[in-house]
Design a protein around this motif. Sequence first.
Motif, PDB file in Angstrom:
ATOM      1  N   GLN A  21     -82.615 -10.885  45.943  1.00  0.00           N
ATOM      2  CA  GLN A  21     -82.397 -12.112  45.178  1.00  0.00           C
ATOM      3  C   GLN A  21     -81.878 -13.220  46.087  1.00  0.00           C
ATOM      4  OE1 GLN A  21     -79.693 -10.727  42.175  1.00  0.00           O
ATOM      5  NE2 GLN A  21     -81.328 -10.112  40.767  1.00  0.00           N
ATOM      6  N   ARG A  22     -80.939 -12.872  46.965  1.00  0.00           N
ATOM      7  CA  ARG A  22     -80.390 -13.853  47.904  1.00  0.00           C
ATOM      8  C   ARG A  22     -81.481 -14.370  48.827  1.00  0.00           C
ATOM      9  NH1 ARG A  22     -76.837 -10.839  50.453  1.00  0.00           N
ATOM     10  NH2 ARG A  22     -75.395 -10.939  48.723  1.00  0.00           N
ATOM     11  N   HIS A  23     -82.341 -13.475  49.320  1.00  0.00           N
ATOM     12  CA  HIS A  23     -83.433 -13.900  50.205  1.00  0.00           C
ATOM     13  C   HIS A  23     -84.351 -14.888  49.493  1.00  0.00           C
ATOM     14  CE1 HIS A  23     -83.173 -10.171  53.057  1.00  0.00           C
ATOM     15  NE2 HIS A  23     -82.050 -10.859  52.992  1.00  0.00           N
ATOM     16  N   VAL A  24     -84.692 -14.600  48.246  1.00  0.00           N
ATOM     17  CA  VAL A  24     -85.563 -15.503  47.498  1.00  0.00           C
ATOM     18  C   VAL A  24     -84.901 -16.871  47.356  1.00  0.00           C
ATOM     19  CG1 VAL A  24     -86.557 -15.985  45.224  1.00  0.00           C
ATOM     20  CG2 VAL A  24     -86.875 -13.762  46.261  1.00  0.00           C
ATOM     21  N   VAL A  25     -83.642 -16.888  46.974  1.00  0.00           N
ATOM     22  CA  VAL A  25     -82.938 -18.163  46.796  1.00  0.00           C
ATOM     23  C   VAL A  25     -82.887 -18.931  48.121  1.00  0.00           C
ATOM     24  CG1 VAL A  25     -80.699 -19.211  46.268  1.00  0.00           C
ATOM     25  CG2 VAL A  25     -81.609 -17.421  44.797  1.00  0.00           C
ATOM     26  N   LEU A  26     -82.572 -18.246  49.205  1.00  0.00           N
ATOM     27  CA  LEU A  26     -82.492 -18.916  50.509  1.00  0.00           C
ATOM     28  C   LEU A  26     -83.852 -19.441  50.961  1.00  0.00           C
ATOM     29  CD1 LEU A  26     -80.018 -16.545  52.371  1.00  0.00           C
ATOM     30  CD2 LEU A  26     -79.566 -18.855  51.528  1.00  0.00           C
ATOM     31  N   LEU A  27     -84.898 -18.650  50.766  1.00  0.00           N
ATOM     32  CA  LEU A  27     -86.237 -19.104  51.160  1.00  0.00           C
ATOM     33  C   LEU A  27     -86.699 -20.289  50.317  1.00  0.00           C
ATOM     34  CD1 LEU A  27     -87.957 -15.672  51.780  1.00  0.00           C
ATOM     35  CD2 LEU A  27     -87.576 -17.465  53.487  1.00  0.00           C
ATOM     36  N   ARG A  28     -86.385 -20.248  49.038  1.00  0.00           N
ATOM     37  CA  ARG A  28     -86.820 -21.334  48.162  1.00  0.00           C
ATOM     38  C   ARG A  28     -85.992 -22.600  48.360  1.00  0.00           C
ATOM     39  NH1 ARG A  28     -90.520 -22.433  45.670  1.00  0.00           N
ATOM     40  NH2 ARG A  28     -89.900 -22.494  43.507  1.00  0.00           N
ATOM     41  N   VAL A  29     -84.678 -22.456  48.559  1.00  0.00           N
ATOM     42  CA  VAL A  29     -83.799 -23.619  48.644  1.00  0.00           C
ATOM     43  C   VAL A  29     -83.587 -24.073  50.084  1.00  0.00           C
ATOM     44  CG1 VAL A  29     -81.482 -24.479  48.133  1.00  0.00           C
ATOM     45  CG2 VAL A  29     -82.641 -23.009  46.495  1.00  0.00           C
ATOM     46  N   ILE A  30     -83.171 -23.183  50.967  1.00  0.00           N
ATOM     47  CA  ILE A  30     -82.869 -23.554  52.347  1.00  0.00           C
ATOM     48  C   ILE A  30     -84.149 -23.819  53.137  1.00  0.00           C
ATOM     49  CG2 ILE A  30     -81.771 -22.827  54.511  1.00  0.00           C
ATOM     50  CD1 ILE A  30     -79.779 -23.345  52.275  1.00  0.00           C
ATOM     51  N   ALA A  31     -85.100 -22.898  53.059  1.00  0.00           N
ATOM     52  CA  ALA A  31     -86.343 -23.044  53.819  1.00  0.00           C
ATOM     53  C   ALA A  31     -87.354 -23.934  53.109  1.00  0.00           C
ATOM     54  CB  ALA A  31     -86.958 -21.673  54.084  1.00  0.00           C
ATOM     55  N   ASP A  32     -87.131 -24.220  51.824  1.00  0.00           N
ATOM     56  CA  ASP A  32     -88.003 -25.091  51.031  1.00  0.00           C
ATOM     57  C   ASP A  32     -89.447 -24.579  50.981  1.00  0.00           C
ATOM     58  OD1 ASP A  32     -88.421 -27.284  49.366  1.00  0.00           O
ATOM     59  OD2 ASP A  32     -89.063 -28.565  51.038  1.00  0.00           O
ATOM     60  N   PRO A  41     -96.610 -12.915  44.331  1.00  0.00           N
ATOM     61  CA  PRO A  41     -95.958 -14.099  43.758  1.00  0.00           C
ATOM     62  C   PRO A  41     -95.247 -13.802  42.438  1.00  0.00           C
ATOM     63  CG  PRO A  41     -98.096 -14.706  44.629  1.00  0.00           C
ATOM     64  CD  PRO A  41     -97.997 -13.202  44.718  1.00  0.00           C
ATOM     65  N   GLY A  42     -95.821 -12.952  41.610  1.00  0.00           N
ATOM     66  CA  GLY A  42     -95.185 -12.595  40.347  1.00  0.00           C
ATOM     67  C   GLY A  42     -93.850 -11.893  40.553  1.00  0.00           C
ATOM     68  N   ALA A  43     -93.783 -11.038  41.579  1.00  0.00           N
ATOM     69  CA  ALA A  43     -92.531 -10.341  41.877  1.00  0.00           C
ATOM     70  C   ALA A  43     -91.476 -11.325  42.362  1.00  0.00           C
ATOM     71  CB  ALA A  43     -92.763  -9.254  42.923  1.00  0.00           C
ATOM     72  N   VAL A  44     -91.901 -12.314  43.152  1.00  0.00           N
ATOM     73  CA  VAL A  44     -90.965 -13.332  43.637  1.00  0.00           C
ATOM     74  C   VAL A  44     -90.461 -14.175  42.469  1.00  0.00           C
ATOM     75  CG1 VAL A  44     -90.765 -15.430  45.042  1.00  0.00           C
ATOM     76  CG2 VAL A  44     -91.882 -13.396  45.979  1.00  0.00           C
ATOM     77  N   LYS A  45     -91.359 -14.528  41.553  1.00  0.00           N
ATOM     78  CA  LYS A  45     -90.932 -15.297  40.372  1.00  0.00           C
ATOM     79  C   LYS A  45     -89.919 -14.511  39.553  1.00  0.00           C
ATOM     80  CE  LYS A  45     -95.166 -17.963  39.788  1.00  0.00           C
ATOM     81  NZ  LYS A  45     -96.326 -18.205  38.913  1.00  0.00           N
ATOM     82  N   ALA A  46     -90.169 -13.219  39.400  1.00  0.00           N
ATOM     83  CA  ALA A  46     -89.234 -12.381  38.635  1.00  0.00           C
ATOM     84  C   ALA A  46     -87.888 -12.271  39.351  1.00  0.00           C
ATOM     85  CB  ALA A  46     -89.835 -10.993  38.414  1.00  0.00           C
ATOM     86  N   LEU A  47     -87.918 -12.074  40.670  1.00  0.00           N
ATOM     87  CA  LEU A  47     -86.674 -12.019  41.442  1.00  0.00           C
ATOM     88  C   LEU A  47     -85.904 -13.333  41.327  1.00  0.00           C
ATOM     89  CD1 LEU A  47     -87.543 -10.241  44.819  1.00  0.00           C
ATOM     90  CD2 LEU A  47     -85.643  -9.698  43.303  1.00  0.00           C
ATOM     91  N   GLN A  48     -86.632 -14.429  41.415  1.00  0.00           N
ATOM     92  CA  GLN A  48     -85.992 -15.742  41.310  1.00  0.00           C
ATOM     93  C   GLN A  48     -85.376 -15.930  39.929  1.00  0.00           C
ATOM     94  OE1 GLN A  48     -88.136 -19.197  42.855  1.00  0.00           O
ATOM     95  NE2 GLN A  48     -87.524 -20.327  41.032  1.00  0.00           N
ATOM     96  N   ALA A  49     -86.099 -15.535  38.903  1.00  0.00           N
ATOM     97  CA  ALA A  49     -85.578 -15.673  37.539  1.00  0.00           C
ATOM     98  C   ALA A  49     -84.321 -14.826  37.355  1.00  0.00           C
ATOM     99  CB  ALA A  49     -86.645 -15.277  36.522  1.00  0.00           C
ATOM    100  N   ARG A  50     -84.348 -13.587  37.860  1.00  0.00           N
ATOM    101  CA  ARG A  50     -83.155 -12.731  37.761  1.00  0.00           C
ATOM    102  C   ARG A  50     -81.999 -13.302  38.574  1.00  0.00           C
ATOM    103  NH1 ARG A  50     -87.063  -8.590  38.017  1.00  0.00           N
ATOM    104  NH2 ARG A  50     -86.611  -8.179  40.207  1.00  0.00           N
ATOM    105  N   ALA A  51     -82.316 -13.856  39.745  1.00  0.00           N
ATOM    106  CA  ALA A  51     -81.271 -14.452  40.583  1.00  0.00           C
ATOM    107  C   ALA A  51     -80.632 -15.641  39.882  1.00  0.00           C
ATOM    108  CB  ALA A  51     -81.844 -14.880  41.932  1.00  0.00           C
TER     109      ALA A  51
END
Length: 149
Positions: free
Chosen positions: A101-112, A126-136
């Motif tokens: 979850q932290r990796h997803v948040v960092l990649l989406r926010v920090i790495a843009d 992509p669906g797994a990343v969306k689910a991880l992001q939603a849970r995060a």
Amino acid sequence: MRAFVTRLGCAEPDETVNDVFAQVFARIDRFRGDEPGFRGLLFTVARRRVVDARRRRGREVSTVPLEAMFDDERGPSQEGPAKVEQLDAVRALLGCLTDDQRHVVLLRVIADLDIGQTAAVMGRRPGAVKALQARALARLRECATEGER
């Protein structure tokens, strides 16, 4: 790039970043794509380098020290008291998340990176990343609400 590998818990972020750029530029003639594709490639190689380094050490690292998440040249020592409090709050919130979850948040926010690029970096759909992001995000809301009480 350095901030990303540092936030992933890399012991030698400068060395890792140098290795990433050396590896990518050695094969730059094979790359076909645009700037977002190139950025995605860089972060994919960086993430794999960090994971490989963990495997070579022979132990699984389950968490990233929260102090390392903001241990760069823009650290809190150069900011005012309000900024230090904000960084402490962010550290506490990120500490509520699992590594993925932290990796997803960092990649989406920090790495843009977008969902597709983040999925490629993490080796997931992509669906797994969306689910991880939603849970995060849900977990971050829970932690923020608990902190307000």
